[in-house]
Design a protein around this motif. Structure first.
Motif, PDB file in Angstrom:
ATOM      1  N   GLU A 132       1.072  -1.047   0.280  1.00  0.00           N
ATOM      2  CA  GLU A 132       0.232   0.137   0.395  1.00  0.00           C
ATOM      3  C   GLU A 132       0.857   1.325   0.088  1.00  0.00           C
ATOM      4  OE1 GLU A 132      -3.653   2.186   2.584  1.00  0.00           O
ATOM      5  OE2 GLU A 132      -2.800   0.054   3.182  1.00  0.00           O
ATOM      6  N   GLN A 133       1.792   1.693   0.702  1.00  0.00           N
ATOM      7  CA  GLN A 133       2.851   2.825   0.834  1.00  0.00           C
ATOM      8  C   GLN A 133       3.462   3.086  -0.619  1.00  0.00           C
ATOM      9  OE1 GLN A 133       5.894   2.082   3.900  1.00  0.00           O
ATOM     10  NE2 GLN A 133       6.891   3.560   3.966  1.00  0.00           N
ATOM     11  N   HIS A 134       3.977   1.588  -0.995  1.00  0.00           N
ATOM     12  CA  HIS A 134       4.693   1.477  -2.215  1.00  0.00           C
ATOM     13  C   HIS A 134       3.227   1.960  -3.590  1.00  0.00           C
ATOM     14  CE1 HIS A 134       7.950   1.147  -5.147  1.00  0.00           C
ATOM     15  NE2 HIS A 134       7.099   0.055  -6.281  1.00  0.00           N
ATOM     16  N   PHE A 135       2.591   1.077  -3.937  1.00  0.00           N
ATOM     17  CA  PHE A 135       1.854   1.260  -5.223  1.00  0.00           C
ATOM     18  C   PHE A 135       0.493   2.236  -4.407  1.00  0.00           C
ATOM     19  CE2 PHE A 135       3.826  -2.849  -5.499  1.00  0.00           C
ATOM     20  CZ  PHE A 135       4.424  -2.696  -6.867  1.00  0.00           C
ATOM     21  N   GLY A 136      -0.232   2.945  -3.503  1.00  0.00           N
ATOM     22  CA  GLY A 136      -1.023   3.605  -2.713  1.00  0.00           C
ATOM     23  C   GLY A 136      -1.982   3.078  -2.729  1.00  0.00           C
ATOM     24  N   GLY A 137      -2.965   3.584  -2.308  1.00  0.00           N
ATOM     25  CA  GLY A 137      -3.929   2.959  -0.988  1.00  0.00           C
ATOM     26  C   GLY A 137      -5.976   2.629  -2.110  1.00  0.00           C
ATOM     27  N   LEU A 138      -5.189   2.549  -3.428  1.00  0.00           N
ATOM     28  CA  LEU A 138      -6.702   2.862  -4.597  1.00  0.00           C
ATOM     29  C   LEU A 138      -7.540   1.563  -3.706  1.00  0.00           C
ATOM     30  CD1 LEU A 138      -4.702   2.406  -8.003  1.00  0.00           C
ATOM     31  CD2 LEU A 138      -5.687   4.092  -6.827  1.00  0.00           C
ATOM     32  N   ARG A 139      -8.553   1.862  -3.831  1.00  0.00           N
ATOM     33  CA  ARG A 139      -9.992   0.572  -3.439  1.00  0.00           C
ATOM     34  C   ARG A 139     -10.627   0.495  -4.243  1.00  0.00           C
ATOM     35  NH1 ARG A 139     -10.923   0.508   1.750  1.00  0.00           N
ATOM     36  NH2 ARG A 139      -9.711   1.659   3.214  1.00  0.00           N
ATOM     37  N   THR A 140     -11.213  -0.853  -4.736  1.00  0.00           N
ATOM     38  CA  THR A 140     -12.374  -0.988  -5.839  1.00  0.00           C
ATOM     39  C   THR A 140     -13.053  -2.557  -4.949  1.00  0.00           C
ATOM     40  OG1 THR A 140     -12.073  -2.395  -7.632  1.00  0.00           O
ATOM     41  CG2 THR A 140     -10.670  -3.410  -5.893  1.00  0.00           C
ATOM     42  N   ARG A 141     -14.375  -2.760  -6.019  1.00  0.00           N
ATOM     43  CA  ARG A 141     -15.258  -3.624  -5.070  1.00  0.00           C
ATOM     44  C   ARG A 141     -14.752  -4.631  -4.377  1.00  0.00           C
ATOM     45  NH1 ARG A 141     -17.243  -5.328  -9.641  1.00  0.00           N
ATOM     46  NH2 ARG A 141     -16.373  -7.211  -9.873  1.00  0.00           N
ATOM     47  N   GLY A 142     -14.412  -4.853  -3.398  1.00  0.00           N
ATOM     48  CA  GLY A 142     -14.320  -5.960  -2.421  1.00  0.00           C
ATOM     49  C   GLY A 142     -14.762  -7.405  -2.704  1.00  0.00           C
ATOM     50  N   TYR A 143     -14.224  -8.795  -2.562  1.00  0.00           N
ATOM     51  CA  TYR A 143     -15.439 -10.562  -2.731  1.00  0.00           C
ATOM     52  C   TYR A 143     -16.853 -10.025  -2.605  1.00  0.00           C
ATOM     53  CZ  TYR A 143     -10.917 -11.495  -4.588  1.00  0.00           C
ATOM     54  OH  TYR A 143      -9.391 -11.854  -5.014  1.00  0.00           O
ATOM     55  N   TRP A 144     -17.279  -9.355  -1.511  1.00  0.00           N
ATOM     56  CA  TRP A 144     -18.622  -9.300  -0.416  1.00  0.00           C
ATOM     57  C   TRP A 144     -19.318  -7.835  -0.869  1.00  0.00           C
ATOM     58  CZ3 TRP A 144     -18.897 -14.063  -0.132  1.00  0.00           C
ATOM     59  CH2 TRP A 144     -17.856 -14.484   0.819  1.00  0.00           C
ATOM     60  N   GLY A 145     -18.771  -7.858  -1.513  1.00  0.00           N
ATOM     61  CA  GLY A 145     -19.785  -5.945  -2.495  1.00  0.00           C
ATOM     62  C   GLY A 145     -19.109  -4.534  -1.408  1.00  0.00           C
ATOM     63  N   ASN A 146     -18.077  -5.037  -0.857  1.00  0.00           N
ATOM     64  CA  ASN A 146     -17.946  -3.657   0.325  1.00  0.00           C
ATOM     65  C   ASN A 146     -16.211  -3.219  -0.895  1.00  0.00           C
ATOM     66  OD1 ASN A 146     -16.496  -6.183   0.615  1.00  0.00           O
ATOM     67  ND2 ASN A 146     -14.905  -5.420   1.742  1.00  0.00           N
ATOM     68  N   GLN A 147     -15.786  -2.638  -0.230  1.00  0.00           N
ATOM     69  CA  GLN A 147     -14.651  -1.618  -0.781  1.00  0.00           C
ATOM     70  C   GLN A 147     -13.730  -2.483  -0.472  1.00  0.00           C
ATOM     71  OE1 GLN A 147     -14.280   1.413  -3.783  1.00  0.00           O
ATOM     72  NE2 GLN A 147     -16.254   0.314  -3.840  1.00  0.00           N
ATOM     73  N   ALA A 148     -12.792  -2.263  -1.263  1.00  0.00           N
ATOM     74  CA  ALA A 148     -11.299  -3.411  -0.451  1.00  0.00           C
ATOM     75  C   ALA A 148     -10.212  -2.720  -1.099  1.00  0.00           C
ATOM     76  CB  ALA A 148     -11.781  -4.173  -0.490  1.00  0.00           C
ATOM     77  N   LYS A 149      -8.985  -2.630  -0.243  1.00  0.00           N
ATOM     78  CA  LYS A 149      -7.632  -1.596  -1.551  1.00  0.00           C
ATOM     79  C   LYS A 149      -7.389  -3.098  -2.256  1.00  0.00           C
ATOM     80  CE  LYS A 149      -6.083   0.147   3.323  1.00  0.00           C
ATOM     81  NZ  LYS A 149      -5.641  -0.251   4.656  1.00  0.00           N
ATOM     82  N   VAL A 150      -7.320  -2.570  -2.798  1.00  0.00           N
ATOM     83  CA  VAL A 150      -6.282  -3.046  -4.765  1.00  0.00           C
ATOM     84  C   VAL A 150      -5.534  -3.936  -4.390  1.00  0.00           C
ATOM     85  CG1 VAL A 150      -5.559  -3.087  -6.778  1.00  0.00           C
ATOM     86  CG2 VAL A 150      -7.324  -1.667  -6.210  1.00  0.00           C
ATOM     87  N   THR A 151      -4.405  -3.084  -3.117  1.00  0.00           N
ATOM     88  CA  THR A 151      -3.474  -4.065  -3.585  1.00  0.00           C
ATOM     89  C   THR A 151      -3.020  -4.862  -2.159  1.00  0.00           C
ATOM     90  OG1 THR A 151      -2.445  -2.825  -1.284  1.00  0.00           O
ATOM     91  CG2 THR A 151      -1.695  -1.984  -3.554  1.00  0.00           C
ATOM     92  N   THR A 152      -3.804  -4.973  -1.502  1.00  0.00           N
ATOM     93  CA  THR A 152      -4.046  -6.169  -0.773  1.00  0.00           C
ATOM     94  C   THR A 152      -4.971  -7.343  -0.965  1.00  0.00           C
ATOM     95  OG1 THR A 152      -4.810  -4.817   1.519  1.00  0.00           O
ATOM     96  CG2 THR A 152      -6.097  -6.874   1.648  1.00  0.00           C
ATOM     97  N   LEU A 153      -6.015  -7.168  -2.293  1.00  0.00           N
ATOM     98  CA  LEU A 153      -6.781  -8.275  -3.134  1.00  0.00           C
ATOM     99  C   LEU A 153      -5.838  -8.969  -3.588  1.00  0.00           C
ATOM    100  CD1 LEU A 153     -10.418  -6.138  -3.702  1.00  0.00           C
ATOM    101  CD2 LEU A 153      -9.736  -8.127  -1.618  1.00  0.00           C
TER     102      LEU A 153
END
Length: 375
Positions: A132-153
């Motif tokens: 997250e620190q390197h690529f930023g905190g972009l968010r997208t649709r999570g697996y359950w319809g919630n908002q989640a961090k792109v890098t974590t997914l």
């Protein structure tokens, strides 16, 4: 014409004995125990310790909380998904791959997977915070319809596919490295049979509802394997599995399994996900009460407690206990389905189990930690 195999004759007392004794053994260290069990479920809740530690303390001599975490980097063990997330021998993890899975992330961020792999290759053990620190905190649709961090997914996805592996864990935070290249895959049918036997060995004897649940869950762990619905019947007909019916409940276990009694006069407080109590349908049938894991149940609706540990006494699960650490002292609050046993043997066993818990929760001596690391 197929010949139906006769179901074995067995009593409910024998099933209880098998359920109580089958996975209880004494191992020299956590790695040996994981190898013998085949899988140890992980859970982040600490009440008073995480599930993996509570499971292993019943099977490893002088096990201390956190020993698996300390041993993991040097052992042939992986963190991965089987029917749930946990720890397993590396050979088991390989049975579930390849895992073909296309995600919306591949289309939204087509270069991110390769960029993350390059970053991890260059920087060594990497956590989701590092990405997250390197690529930023972009968010997208999570697996359950919630908002989640792109890098974590994407990190989770690369781990699932086998591109990354967990190299080390610090508490509940995982650090990943690039995984070794894929092994030569074995035939799909052989992989499926090995996975079925692993689950059978871990939870034997399995109730029919429990077995159906596990086979359904394998669709996520090993999506490339087909014929999951028919494999059990084939293995029964071919003599790899035995089945019996007790009081209307069908049980399945590996063939040639010997049923033994469990009479060591010890009382054990088991993890909510211990192999002995994992199959809830079997639990209620064998022990006559519907134990439930209530950590996510509203406090006002709990019957047993936030993290109630089932209480195994000989072949019976006679109650539960809630355990907490407060101001450095261990507090154990027991509950009983009927009444507390009045035998001196139970009182002595109860005292020994509390003492074992206290010792298990006591930090390992730093000298011993250095010795373990050197070995």
């Amino acid at each position: 014409m197929k010949t139906m195999k006769m179901m074995a004759q067995i009593t409910v007392e024998q099933v209880r004995a098998k359920a109580a004794s089958h996975s209880l053994f004494t191992a020299g260290d956590a790695a040996e125990s994981v190898l013998r069990l085949g899988f140890v479920q992980a859970d982040p809740i600490q009440a008073p310790a995480r599930a993996q530690d509570l499971i292993l303390r019943q099977r490893v001599t002088d096990y201390k909380v956190g020993d698996l975490e300390r041993l993991y980097p040097r052992a042939e063990i992986e963190e991965d998904v089987l029917h749930v997330y946990g720890f397993m021998p590396r050979t088991t993890s390989r049975l579930m791959r390849p895992r073909p899975f296309e995600s919306h992330l591949d289309h939204e961020h087509p270069e991110l997977a390769d960029n993350i792999l390059s970053f991890v290759q260059a920087n060594g053990p990497t956590s989701h915070r590092d990405l997250e620190q390197h690529f930023g905190g972009l968010r997208t649709r999570g697996y359950w319809g919630n908002q989640a961090k792109v890098t974590t997914l994407m990190l989770d996805l690369l781990h699932y596919r086998g591109n990354l592996r967990v190299a080390v864990r610090k508490g509940n935070e995982r650090f990943y490295t690039v995984a070794a290249g894929p092994q030569s895959p074995m035939a799909s049918e052989d992989r499926l049979r090995k996975l079925v036997l692993l689950l059978m060995q871990l939870y034997a004897p399995l109730s029919l509802p429990g077995l159906r649940d596990l086979m359904s869950r394998l669709s996520f762990a090993a999506p490339a394997l087909g014929s999951r619905r028919s494999i059990i019947q084939r293995m029964v007909e071919q003599g790899e599995l035995d089945q019996c019916e007790v009081d209307g409940m069908i049980y399945t276990w590996p063939a040639h399994t010997t049923f033994t009694s469990h009479d060591d006069n010890e009382m054990r407080l088991l993890a909510p996900f211990d192999p002995i109590v994992y199959d809830r349908a079997r639990f209620e049938h064998l022990w006559g009460w519907p134990y439930r894991f209530e950590a996510y149940t509203p406090a006002s609706k709990r019957k047993w407690g936030y993290y109630a540990l089932p209480m195994l006494w000989r072949n019976e699960v006679i109650g539960w206990a809630n355990v907490r650490l407060q101001d450095g002292k261990l507090h154990v609050t027991p509950g009983f389905v009927e009444r507390r046993p009045t035998e001196r043997a139970f009182s002595a066993a109860y005292k020994r189990e509390v003492e074992r818990l206290e010792d298990f929760l006591r930090p390992r001596d730093k000298t011993q930690e250095r010795h373990d690391h050197d070995n």
